[in-house]
Design an enzyme around this catalytic site. Structure first.
Site, short mmCIF file in Angstrom:
data_model
loop_
_atom_site.label_atom_id
_atom_site.label_comp_id
_atom_site.label_asym_id
_atom_site.label_seq_id
_atom_site.Cartn_x
_atom_site.Cartn_y
_atom_site.Cartn_z
N CYS A 11 0.87 -1.17 0.00
CA CYS A 11 0.00 0.00 0.00
C CYS A 11 0.91 1.23 0.00
O CYS A 11 2.13 1.10 -0.01
CB CYS A 11 -0.99 -0.01 1.16
SG CYS A 11 -0.30 0.15 2.81
N CYS A 85 -1.95 1.57 -4.36
CA CYS A 85 -0.66 2.19 -4.66
C CYS A 85 -0.54 2.57 -6.12
O CYS A 85 0.52 3.00 -6.57
CB CYS A 85 0.51 1.32 -4.22
SG CYS A 85 0.76 -0.19 -5.15
N CYS A 89 3.81 0.02 -8.52
CA CYS A 89 4.33 -1.35 -8.45
C CYS A 89 4.86 -1.81 -9.79
O CYS A 89 4.13 -1.79 -10.77
CB CYS A 89 3.22 -2.30 -8.01
SG CYS A 89 2.56 -1.89 -6.39
#
Length: 136
Positions: A11, A85, A89
């Site tokens: 997160c 997020c 990533c």
């Protein structure tokens, strides 16, 4: 990589949702999975209300420290679970990716954090059942 599947929970701040998910995964898997957590912009400490909510269930995440998301953490994981997020990533072929839409518990009261916690628990239980079918 070990014989066990590795799960990475991500997160933004690595202070609430991903820490609670990692806590559940460690507690509920009985060691059947390796558990990592990280954040794209980690805070200095775990959300104290998240710590309290998890402690109510006998899971201690108070000693955890938020960590920054690294490419290596994603690379060594079999499943990458993101929680708000966005595009932070890195994506590697052959990995399992899931994005869990969860309310951010930052700055919320204990009742809200409990709801988020309980939602996370159900999702972690489902994920573990899929990753470790023989463990059930």
């Amino acid at each position: 990589m070990s014989d066990k599947p590795t799960v990475l929970f991500v997160c933004v701040h690595n202070a609430g949702r991903s820490q609670m998910a990692a806590g559940f995964a460690r507690a509920l898997s009985g060691g059947a999975v390796e558990v990592l957590s990280a954040g794209s912009a980690p805070k200095d400490q775990i959300n104290p209300v998240a710590v309290e909510a998890m402690a109510e269930l006998g899971i201690d995440i108070a000693g955890n420290q938020p960590k920054v998301l690294t490419v290596d953490a994603v690379r060594e994981s079999d499943a990458v679970i993101t929680m708000g997020c966005g595009d932070a990533c890195p994506i590697f072929p052959g990995k399992r990716y899931e994005d869990w839409e969860l309310e951010d518990p930052a700055g919320k009261d204990i009742e809200t954090v409990r709801r988020v916690r309980d939602d996370i628990r159900g999702r972690v239980e489902q994920l573990l059942a899929e990753l470790t079918p023989s463990a059930g």
